[in-house]
Design a protein around this motif. Sequence first.
Motif, short mmCIF file in Angstrom:
data_model
loop_
_atom_site.label_atom_id
_atom_site.label_comp_id
_atom_site.label_asym_id
_atom_site.label_seq_id
_atom_site.Cartn_x
_atom_site.Cartn_y
_atom_site.Cartn_z
N LEU A 171 0.56 -29.48 -15.93
CA LEU A 171 -0.78 -28.91 -16.13
C LEU A 171 -1.85 -29.78 -15.50
O LEU A 171 -2.73 -29.29 -14.81
CB LEU A 171 -1.06 -28.77 -17.62
N ASP A 172 -1.75 -31.05 -15.77
CA ASP A 172 -2.74 -31.95 -15.17
C ASP A 172 -2.73 -31.79 -13.67
O ASP A 172 -3.78 -31.76 -13.02
CB ASP A 172 -2.41 -33.40 -15.56
N ASN A 173 -1.58 -31.69 -13.18
CA ASN A 173 -1.45 -31.53 -11.74
C ASN A 173 -2.16 -30.27 -11.26
O ASN A 173 -2.97 -30.29 -10.34
CB ASN A 173 0.05 -31.43 -11.43
N ALA A 174 -1.84 -29.16 -11.98
CA ALA A 174 -2.45 -27.89 -11.61
C ALA A 174 -3.98 -27.96 -11.71
O ALA A 174 -4.70 -27.48 -10.86
CB ALA A 174 -1.94 -26.78 -12.53
N ARG A 175 -4.41 -28.58 -12.79
CA ARG A 175 -5.89 -28.72 -12.95
C ARG A 175 -6.50 -29.45 -11.80
O ARG A 175 -7.52 -29.05 -11.26
CB ARG A 175 -6.18 -29.48 -14.25
N MET A 176 -5.90 -30.42 -11.40
CA MET A 176 -6.43 -31.22 -10.30
C MET A 176 -6.52 -30.35 -9.06
O MET A 176 -7.53 -30.32 -8.38
CB MET A 176 -5.52 -32.44 -10.04
N GLN A 177 -5.45 -29.62 -8.84
CA GLN A 177 -5.43 -28.73 -7.67
C GLN A 177 -6.56 -27.70 -7.78
O GLN A 177 -7.25 -27.40 -6.82
CB GLN A 177 -4.08 -28.00 -7.60
N TYR A 178 -6.72 -27.10 -8.95
CA TYR A 178 -7.76 -26.09 -9.17
C TYR A 178 -9.15 -26.63 -8.86
O TYR A 178 -9.93 -26.04 -8.15
CB TYR A 178 -7.67 -25.60 -10.61
N THR A 179 -9.45 -27.79 -9.42
CA THR A 179 -10.76 -28.40 -9.19
C THR A 179 -10.99 -28.60 -7.72
O THR A 179 -12.06 -28.30 -7.19
CB THR A 179 -10.84 -29.76 -9.92
N GLU A 180 -9.96 -29.11 -7.09
CA GLU A 180 -10.08 -29.30 -5.64
C GLU A 180 -10.43 -27.98 -4.96
O GLU A 180 -11.35 -27.89 -4.16
CB GLU A 180 -8.74 -29.81 -5.11
N GLY A 181 -9.66 -26.92 -5.33
CA GLY A 181 -9.86 -25.58 -4.76
C GLY A 181 -11.29 -25.10 -5.02
O GLY A 181 -11.97 -24.56 -4.15
N LEU A 182 -11.76 -25.33 -6.24
CA LEU A 182 -13.11 -24.90 -6.60
C LEU A 182 -14.15 -25.57 -5.75
O LEU A 182 -15.09 -24.94 -5.23
CB LEU A 182 -13.34 -25.21 -8.08
N ILE A 183 -14.01 -26.85 -5.60
CA ILE A 183 -14.96 -27.58 -4.75
C ILE A 183 -14.96 -27.00 -3.36
O ILE A 183 -16.02 -26.71 -2.79
CB ILE A 183 -14.64 -29.10 -4.73
N ASN A 184 -13.78 -26.77 -2.87
CA ASN A 184 -13.68 -26.18 -1.55
C ASN A 184 -14.40 -24.84 -1.48
O ASN A 184 -15.16 -24.56 -0.58
CB ASN A 184 -12.20 -25.93 -1.20
N TYR A 185 -14.16 -24.03 -2.53
CA TYR A 185 -14.76 -22.69 -2.57
C TYR A 185 -16.27 -22.76 -2.54
O TYR A 185 -16.94 -22.09 -1.77
CB TYR A 185 -14.28 -21.97 -3.83
N TYR A 186 -16.82 -23.62 -3.40
CA TYR A 186 -18.29 -23.72 -3.44
C TYR A 186 -18.86 -24.19 -2.13
O TYR A 186 -19.90 -23.71 -1.68
CB TYR A 186 -18.74 -24.61 -4.59
N GLU A 187 -18.19 -25.06 -1.55
CA GLU A 187 -18.68 -25.53 -0.25
C GLU A 187 -18.74 -24.37 0.73
O GLU A 187 -19.79 -24.10 1.35
CB GLU A 187 -17.76 -26.64 0.29
N SER A 188 -17.65 -23.58 0.84
CA SER A 188 -17.64 -22.47 1.81
C SER A 188 -18.67 -21.42 1.40
O SER A 188 -19.34 -20.81 2.23
CB SER A 188 -16.27 -21.80 1.92
N LYS A 189 -18.80 -21.24 0.07
CA LYS A 189 -19.74 -20.23 -0.38
C LYS A 189 -21.17 -20.56 0.02
O LYS A 189 -21.93 -19.73 0.49
CB LYS A 189 -19.67 -20.11 -1.90
N SER A 190 -21.55 -21.85 -0.17
CA SER A 190 -22.92 -22.22 0.21
C SER A 190 -23.10 -22.08 1.70
O SER A 190 -24.15 -21.65 2.16
CB SER A 190 -23.24 -23.63 -0.30
N VAL A 191 -22.09 -22.34 2.43
CA VAL A 191 -22.18 -22.13 3.88
C VAL A 191 -22.43 -20.66 4.15
O VAL A 191 -23.33 -20.28 4.90
CB VAL A 191 -20.89 -22.61 4.58
N TYR A 192 -21.64 -19.82 3.45
CA TYR A 192 -21.79 -18.38 3.66
C TYR A 192 -23.18 -17.90 3.28
O TYR A 192 -23.84 -17.17 4.00
CB TYR A 192 -20.75 -17.64 2.82
N GLU A 193 -23.63 -18.39 2.10
CA GLU A 193 -24.93 -17.91 1.63
C GLU A 193 -26.06 -18.30 2.54
O GLU A 193 -26.97 -17.52 2.81
CB GLU A 193 -25.17 -18.41 0.21
N SER A 194 -26.03 -19.51 3.01
CA SER A 194 -27.12 -19.89 3.93
C SER A 194 -27.04 -19.03 5.18
O SER A 194 -28.06 -18.61 5.72
CB SER A 194 -27.06 -21.39 4.23
#
Lengths: 1112, 234
Positions: A494-517
Amino acid sequence: MVKRINDTRFTAWTRNNLREIWKTRGRFAAILVIILLGVSFFSGLLATKPAMIKGANNYINNESNMYDFRFLTTIGFTEDDIDFYKTLDGVTAVEGSYSVDFFADTEYDPGLTTGTAVGSEKILKAYSITKKINKIKLISGRMPTSSNECLVDASSIGEDAIGTTIRISDRNTNHTKSFFSNDKYIVVGTCCTVNYLNRTRGTTALEGGSLDGFIYMLPDAFASERMTELLIKTDAVGDIFTDEYENRISYYEDAMQTALADHAKSDYDKLRSEAQSKIDEAWQEYDSKYDDYTKSREEAEQQLSDTLKTLNDGKEQLDRAQQRLEDAKEAIESGEKEYRDGLRSYDEGVAEYDRQRETALGRLYEAQGEIDGNRRSIEAALELINRSDAAETYAAMQARLGELEALMAGIEDHNSPEYIAAYEEYQFLQKQMELIDESGVVELYQQLLDSQTKLDEAQAELDRQREKIMRELDMAKAELDKAKIRLDDAVFQLDNARMQYTEGLINYYESKSVYESGLKQYEQARTDADEQFASAEEQFKEARSQIEDSEAEFQEIFGTELRTYSLDRSSNSGYISFENDASIIEGIARVIPLFFFLVAALVCTTTMTRMVDEHRTQIGTLKALGYDDGKIILKYISYSGVAALIGCILGFFGGSVVFPKVIWNAYKMLYDFGEIGIVFNFTNGLISLGISLLCTAGATFIACKRELLDMPADLIRPKAPKPGKRVFLERIPFIWKHLSFLNKVAARNILRYTRRLIMMLVGIGGCTALILVGFGVHDSIANVVNDQYETITRYDYSINFTDDMSDADRKNFLESSKDMLDECVFVISDSVDIETGKGNKTASIIATSDPDITDIVRFSLNGEVIAYPNDGGVIINEKLAQLADAKVGSKLTIRLNETDTVEARVDGIFENYVYNLMFMNEATYKSLFNNDVGYRMAYATTDSEDVYDTSASLMKMSGVSTVLVTDDVRAIVSDMMRSMNYIISVIILSACALAFVVAYNLGNITVVERTREIATLKVLGFQSNETSSYVSRENIIITIIGSVLGLPCGFLLNQFVMSQVNIEMISFDIKVLPLSYVYAFLISIALSVIIALLLRKKIDAINPAESLKSVD
Amino acid sequence: MCAFVKFDKVGKVYHSGDVNVTALSDVSFEIDRGEICVIVGQSGAGKTTLLNILGGMDTLTTGNVYLDGVDISGYDTKKLADYRRHDIGFVFQYYNLIPNLTALENVEIASQLTRSPMPSQQVLRDVGLGERMKNFPAQLSGGEQQRVAIARALAKRPKLLLCDEPTGALDYLTGKAILKLLQRESRENGMTVIIITHNSALTAMADRVIRIKSGTVQSVVKNEVVTSVEDIEW
């Protein structure tokens, strides 16, 4: 007087003559006054038209220098045109002028003249001030000095407007607005102009139909390039309305029209092609620009849509990532849940294990304890036995038994020795043992041993169980431990998965802000582009509408065929109606004064003939004394001649000044120019002098001549009295017998002097007729106001609205005005020209489909109600019908513009006196005129006490532009009628004066002529009242007969006079009320009674002793 | 018996501007009922003034006039008219007939004024005009016109018949006939007749002759021997 006559400087002859005048001053004055009245009335009324025309001529020709021709075209004029027209034959001056009709927002109070309120919208006509031709006349204020100043209409606007501002209303079309260089003008003065000689301001093409007034501005207040009209002055000279002038004008007329048409045509063609190519160019430019624009727009759109596509792809990826993240998140959450569940069941397992272990161990412990207790008691018992060895022997036997059994079991042959041996032993043992058992020891021991075995068994069982339990517990423990391991592993995962998820989320937000701008940038670009496109479109639209405007303007100017108008003064309504009005006066002047004058002249003739008759003896004496005929005739001619001459001169000059002034006073309110001239028409003067002298001196001459034919001797003797005659009445015994004696005498006396009877009848009858005319004119007029505003026009207000009122608007208005108005009928109002035999007549059109119109305007003719017309039909007022020669069922030609007409069927004719009106329903209106004018006016009645209160409230309602109070209009018409009454009073008073003088004079003649007879009657013992009734009876009978004869003449004369009186806006109900006959009759009788009273004094003064005198 | 007509110191002064003209002064005389009285005098002697006063056509300045015992000198115009109407019959020099009325009507116009007139037609027949009643004055001779005038005067049954130069405009014979008529009237009907004339010849037919000169009575003579008119020559 007498002393002066006695002055010795005069010869006896002159003294005699002067004394004669003094002695008979009543008669002298009568002749003088009759001639004065006759001549003044005659020359005065005849001079009225010339005087009016002289005044008008001074204003039109001298002060204003009015145009001879006015050129108008649909395209206007330039300076070049002016130069061209100047070269035309006969043209002496040309001046251009601007003019345009427009809606004006005003702030002046126009007062009663139009009955509207402060600050309302008006339709005005703006003119440019001209310098040479059609010069305006400043009435008050000052001339404009700058392009934002103007002068206003002095009569329909007035000087109250000075200082206020007139704005060009936004309602005006661009074409109209383009005429003005400013959007507001300050009023600096008032003026009048020959363009509007009378108070009529004419019609306009603008909605509303009629002009409210004019304004004058400097030419540079106009922005228009082309002048609207040209004013042409020719070498035609001569006073207005003269043949000299009119002939010259009609001589130029065709040439002017042709020159204008030709020149304007070439101008038109040039302008047209220029304008056309300008418009074409503009369209081309517009189109090419629009193409460029379209192309660049498309490119930009493409770019934008590419960007948008990229963005959308990114968005899709983002969405997918988001989806994945969400899945992961969900997995994590479910893992966590699983973990938590596992942990919980593990914990539960551990707890269960602990509890089971506890229980199991407890039970084991208890069981051990029990076993241990039992063992101890058994072992104790055994100890005892053992000490006896029984137990051991028994056990040995036991054991041997066992062995034997085993041995036996192993031997298959039960008959074998071994087996029998074994078996015997075994049996022994068994017996042994049974013996021990029978002792019990063995048994007890055995039992103990059994119990011990059982205990051992139980111990073993317990140990087995313990072992089993322990094993089970260990197994459970192992299971638990395994679960624990698994759980720990899950945590890690689980810890492992959580870590992966957080990483994925950060990635997502980054691309999203790029998209939004990116999106924002795109949207900005989109909006910018849209704005740019919109403004570009706007510009194009504007450009387009500009071009369309110029096209519309082009259409307005060139859409119809070129029309040119070369108008002379006869197109000026004021000019023509002035001539008409002056002619009305002339019309009246044609009959009445002549009539009047002839009566006067006849009376003078009688008077003088009588005088000469009276002087028969004196003439004889003079003749006998040797005076020649000439001198004698001169004596009498000078008497009558002097009276006539003085009367004539006074009458001529007095009448020529007074009558025109008095009558103009009445007409002045209809015209814009003030003073009329004074005209002495010496021809008329000489004519009246001639007639006066002919009737006085001429009659005298003839009478004298007749007398002088006799010999002096005969003359000195009294003339044989005129023989009595039987009168025709005596031949009707029925009547004659029933007459009283004095009436018989009167009848015979009346008929005795036929000539004088005729004179008196003509005199009295004529005067009665004139008085009746006076009353008749008054009746015909008085009813106009009363009938119009009490019977026909029932509404209290006509309300104008700023815009067309839709059905809903009307309903709203009715709802909100419910408390103020009793009834309210909406109408479409318009004004048109109707073709008549004598040119066009302006009529107002009222169209409505509201049946209540008949409650508010009464349509009737001679007491019969006229039905409101159905589709296709119109009803018109009586005068309009007369003018247009229209009957029920016939067609009426309505002029739409200069060239087109439509015909309307006349369904009815109704009485209406003020204005010419045409009523129809809405459908008829729309089909006749095919135009979109809506309900913009309403007629309304109110129950409220104060009509002005209500009108003020109405004015405040939204949508209401003006409220016209009927009482105000009534007052205006009333004023106009009052001016007519003024003329009539002049006629009545003059007629009364004449009637008085005539009747007095004739009565006087009767008395003088019959002095002797009267004296005789007195001698016979007649009392003074009997004597005067003897004489007056005749006069009163003659007066009655004369008046009665005069009444029908008066009726006819009234018809004639009224038919000559023609006022544009008003039609008369020509009639004479019964009461007027009574008045006219009573006035005549009253006059004769007054005269009888005056004569009675004279009769009383006659001395009966006169009868004794010889006839002189 | 009291005098029928009595003039008592009658004086008459005319005022004409600043000038006073004395027409009569201190005239006194009496006439009895039924008498024919001739008043004679030159032109301007005042006889017309006298007649005017007696006939109620003029007022006097001083003195009194009595007719049948009644003083008429204080009468106002209305009473004078009444007096003329009922008491006096006039015969003028120029007849003064109303030209517009027939002979009969001329009589009637007078007779209808009084309370008890003689029948007009009878009077006309009496004066010899029975056949000409329907004629207008212009259709009658002078004498006939004067007869009509006399008939008109008599029809009223006056107390006094005043004749002003009754023959002045007539020829000799006609004049005589008229005078005869007057004399007959007096004699047969007891009418008091006063004739004013400048013709002295007529005095012969009078019962009483009064001579007037310069506004005063020269003499009043009672004529004892009355001559018939036929016998008078002038």
